[in-house]
Scaffold this active site. Structure first.
Site, PDB file in Angstrom:
ATOM      1  N   LEU A   1      55.103  40.295  32.829  1.00  0.00           N
ATOM      2  CA  LEU A   1      55.704  39.974  32.963  1.00  0.00           C
ATOM      3  C   LEU A   1      56.493  39.090  34.348  1.00  0.00           C
ATOM      4  O   LEU A   1      57.556  38.401  34.427  1.00  0.00           O
ATOM      5  CB  LEU A   1      56.897  40.861  33.210  1.00  0.00           C
ATOM      6  CG  LEU A   1      57.385  41.583  31.791  1.00  0.00           C
ATOM      7  CD1 LEU A   1      58.144  42.757  32.210  1.00  0.00           C
ATOM      8  CD2 LEU A   1      57.274  40.986  30.575  1.00  0.00           C
ATOM      9  N   GLY A   2      55.291  38.383  35.182  1.00  0.00           N
ATOM     10  CA  GLY A   2      54.983  38.278  36.090  1.00  0.00           C
ATOM     11  C   GLY A   2      55.805  38.899  37.309  1.00  0.00           C
ATOM     12  O   GLY A   2      55.970  38.380  38.630  1.00  0.00           O
TER      13      GLY A   2
ATOM     14  N   VAL B   1      50.335  46.298  39.247  1.00  0.00           N
ATOM     15  CA  VAL B   1      52.435  46.479  38.407  1.00  0.00           C
ATOM     16  C   VAL B   1      51.985  47.621  38.078  1.00  0.00           C
ATOM     17  O   VAL B   1      50.472  48.116  37.048  1.00  0.00           O
ATOM     18  CB  VAL B   1      52.254  45.070  38.323  1.00  0.00           C
ATOM     19  CG1 VAL B   1      53.089  45.238  37.195  1.00  0.00           C
ATOM     20  CG2 VAL B   1      52.698  44.372  39.702  1.00  0.00           C
TER      21      VAL B   1
ATOM     22  N   CYS C   1      42.141  39.910  47.364  1.00  0.00           N
ATOM     23  CA  CYS C   1      42.288  40.523  45.557  1.00  0.00           C
ATOM     24  C   CYS C   1      42.653  39.178  44.737  1.00  0.00           C
ATOM     25  O   CYS C   1      42.383  37.864  44.596  1.00  0.00           O
ATOM     26  CB  CYS C   1      44.553  40.354  45.525  1.00  0.00           C
ATOM     27  SG  CYS C   1      45.079  40.915  44.066  1.00  0.00           S
ATOM     28  N   SER C   2      41.305  39.452  43.323  1.00  0.00           N
ATOM     29  CA  SER C   2      41.017  39.083  42.482  1.00  0.00           C
ATOM     30  C   SER C   2      42.565  37.958  41.548  1.00  0.00           C
ATOM     31  O   SER C   2      42.662  37.092  41.484  1.00  0.00           O
ATOM     32  CB  SER C   2      40.422  39.534  41.440  1.00  0.00           C
ATOM     33  OG  SER C   2      41.234  41.070  40.906  1.00  0.00           O
ATOM     34  N   TYR C   3      43.831  38.850  41.190  1.00  0.00           N
ATOM     35  CA  TYR C   3      45.081  38.375  40.983  1.00  0.00           C
ATOM     36  C   TYR C   3      45.520  36.697  41.647  1.00  0.00           C
ATOM     37  O   TYR C   3      45.258  35.750  41.354  1.00  0.00           O
ATOM     38  CB  TYR C   3      45.890  39.924  40.699  1.00  0.00           C
ATOM     39  CG  TYR C   3      47.017  39.096  39.803  1.00  0.00           C
ATOM     40  CD1 TYR C   3      47.142  38.385  39.376  1.00  0.00           C
ATOM     41  CD2 TYR C   3      48.146  38.529  41.242  1.00  0.00           C
ATOM     42  CE1 TYR C   3      48.560  38.118  38.829  1.00  0.00           C
ATOM     43  CE2 TYR C   3      49.673  37.764  40.664  1.00  0.00           C
ATOM     44  CZ  TYR C   3      49.559  37.746  39.688  1.00  0.00           C
ATOM     45  OH  TYR C   3      50.711  36.522  39.693  1.00  0.00           O
TER      46      TYR C   3
ATOM     47  N   ARG D   1      47.337  28.690  39.264  1.00  0.00           N
ATOM     48  CA  ARG D   1      48.919  29.020  38.621  1.00  0.00           C
ATOM     49  C   ARG D   1      49.765  28.175  39.092  1.00  0.00           C
ATOM     50  O   ARG D   1      51.161  28.049  38.818  1.00  0.00           O
ATOM     51  CB  ARG D   1      50.050  29.906  38.554  1.00  0.00           C
ATOM     52  CG  ARG D   1      48.426  30.684  36.916  1.00  0.00           C
ATOM     53  CD  ARG D   1      49.186  31.340  35.775  1.00  0.00           C
ATOM     54  NE  ARG D   1      48.059  31.876  34.745  1.00  0.00           N
ATOM     55  CZ  ARG D   1      48.050  32.729  34.465  1.00  0.00           C
ATOM     56  NH1 ARG D   1      49.449  33.929  34.451  1.00  0.00           N
ATOM     57  NH2 ARG D   1      47.293  32.954  33.111  1.00  0.00           N
TER      58      ARG D   1
HETATM   59  N1  COA Z   1      42.838  39.689  37.855  1.00  0.00           N
HETATM   60  C1  COA Z   1      42.371  38.522  37.490  1.00  0.00           C
HETATM   61  N2  COA Z   1      44.070  38.320  37.034  1.00  0.00           N
HETATM   62  C2  COA Z   1      44.346  39.220  36.131  1.00  0.00           C
HETATM   63  C3  COA Z   1      43.959  40.329  36.449  1.00  0.00           C
HETATM   64  C4  COA Z   1      42.920  40.607  37.296  1.00  0.00           C
HETATM   65  N3  COA Z   1      42.716  41.941  37.860  1.00  0.00           N
HETATM   66  N4  COA Z   1      44.968  41.471  35.622  1.00  0.00           N
HETATM   67  C5  COA Z   1      45.579  40.632  35.408  1.00  0.00           C
HETATM   68  N5  COA Z   1      45.345  39.344  35.022  1.00  0.00           N
HETATM   69  C6  COA Z   1      46.001  38.163  34.933  1.00  0.00           C
HETATM   70  C7  COA Z   1      46.330  38.267  33.113  1.00  0.00           C
HETATM   71  O1  COA Z   1      45.153  36.705  33.046  1.00  0.00           O
HETATM   72  C8  COA Z   1      47.717  37.861  32.646  1.00  0.00           C
HETATM   73  O2  COA Z   1      47.434  36.357  32.091  1.00  0.00           O
HETATM   74  P1  COA Z   1      48.745  35.868  30.866  1.00  0.00           P
HETATM   75  O3  COA Z   1      49.513  35.686  31.860  1.00  0.00           O
HETATM   76  O4  COA Z   1      47.638  35.064  31.036  1.00  0.00           O
HETATM   77  O5  COA Z   1      48.890  37.103  29.923  1.00  0.00           O
HETATM   78  C9  COA Z   1      47.948  37.505  34.572  1.00  0.00           C
HETATM   79  O6  COA Z   1      47.689  38.008  35.414  1.00  0.00           O
HETATM   80  C10 COA Z   1      49.679  37.919  33.869  1.00  0.00           C
HETATM   81  O7  COA Z   1      50.310  37.504  35.419  1.00  0.00           O
HETATM   82  P2  COA Z   1      51.355  38.722  35.443  1.00  0.00           P
HETATM   83  O8  COA Z   1      52.295  39.490  34.738  1.00  0.00           O
HETATM   84  O9  COA Z   1      51.734  37.644  37.336  1.00  0.00           O
HETATM   85  O10 COA Z   1      51.165  39.920  36.398  1.00  0.00           O
HETATM   86  P3  COA Z   1      51.196  41.437  36.128  1.00  0.00           P
HETATM   87  O11 COA Z   1      52.741  41.849  36.778  1.00  0.00           O
HETATM   88  O12 COA Z   1      51.365  41.869  34.997  1.00  0.00           O
HETATM   89  O13 COA Z   1      50.442  42.101  37.288  1.00  0.00           O
HETATM   90  C11 COA Z   1      48.356  42.589  37.532  1.00  0.00           C
HETATM   91  C12 COA Z   1      48.975  42.063  37.598  1.00  0.00           C
HETATM   92  C13 COA Z   1      46.725  42.073  38.048  1.00  0.00           C
HETATM   93  C14 COA Z   1      48.746  42.616  39.473  1.00  0.00           C
HETATM   94  C15 COA Z   1      48.566  43.883  37.372  1.00  0.00           C
HETATM   95  O14 COA Z   1      47.864  43.988  35.753  1.00  0.00           O
HETATM   96  C16 COA Z   1      47.844  45.144  37.503  1.00  0.00           C
HETATM   97  O15 COA Z   1      48.771  46.447  38.392  1.00  0.00           O
HETATM   98  N6  COA Z   1      46.319  45.283  37.140  1.00  0.00           N
HETATM   99  C17 COA Z   1      45.677  47.005  37.922  1.00  0.00           C
HETATM  100  C18 COA Z   1      45.235  46.709  39.264  1.00  0.00           C
HETATM  101  C19 COA Z   1      43.931  45.529  39.005  1.00  0.00           C
HETATM  102  O16 COA Z   1      43.473  45.251  39.005  1.00  0.00           O
HETATM  103  N7  COA Z   1      44.570  44.298  41.187  1.00  0.00           N
HETATM  104  C20 COA Z   1      43.591  43.577  41.246  1.00  0.00           C
HETATM  105  C21 COA Z   1      43.070  43.337  41.295  1.00  0.00           C
HETATM  106  S1  COA Z   1      43.303  43.692  43.459  1.00  0.00           S
END
Ligand code: COA
Length: 110
Positions: A58-59, A51, A83-85, A93
């Site tokens: 913002l989810g 993102v 993917c760690s996310y 969640r």
């Molecule tokens: N691994 C796990 N969780 C992560 C994360 C990661 N690398 N980066 C962010 N998060 C969590 C945060 O703790 C955040 O928590 P909060 O709600 O308590 O603040 C939560 O994701 C936010 O969720 P959401 O709003 O649905 O995610 P986003 O739209 O902000 O996108 C990513 C999250 C990870 C996709 C974005 O930060 C990104 O593109 N990061 C760079 C690429 C990356 O690291 N991708 C993941 C590994 S493949």
């Protein structure tokens, strides 16, 4: 004055399935979830979610995941959350989706 209130309700962004690139993405393609198919196409390995920094928190990543998991469910696919996310944030969640996770381990390799 009659009003629908539509102007104050933020609409969920439309997520598009880009089959040839193995992605689920926003219409502008700037936010996406990328996967690889394994086990003769029966397993969706989610390898990356992205993102743009201006839209984080913002989810949007969660909405991308819901699109991918809905797709997996409707196509009878299992999911590997590489993917760690997905593994560290989305699934804890949204534990209802754990039933689609491949095998016994939440993070597995084929
Ligand atoms: N691994 C796990 N969780 C992560 C994360 C990661 N690398 N980066 C962010 N998060 C969590 C945060 O703790 C955040 O928590 P909060 O709600 O308590 O603040 C939560 O994701 C936010 O969720 P959401 O709003 O649905 O995610 P986003 O739209 O902000 O996108 C990513 C999250 C990870 C996709 C974005 O930060 C990104 O593109 N990061 C760079 C690429 C990356 O690291 N991708 C993941 C590994 S493949």
């Amino acid at each position: 004055m009659a009003t629908t209130g539509a102007s104050v309700v933020a609409e969920a962004p439309k997520i598009v399935w880009n089959e040839s690139n193995h992605k689920f993405e926003t219409e502008d393609k700037k936010a996406y979830l990328q996967y690889q198919l394994r086990n003769e196409g029966k397993v969706m390995d989610i390898v990356h979610t992205f993102v743009p920094s201006s839209k984080r928190g913002l989810g949007l990543a969660s909405i991308l995941c819901v699109a991918a998991f809905n797709h997996a469910q409707s196509h009878s696919l299992s999911v590997i959350p590489s993917c760690s996310y997905v593994f560290e944030t989305f699934l804890p969640r949204n534990p209802g989706w754990n039933s689609l996770v491949y095998g016994d381990s939440l993070k597995s390799s084929i």
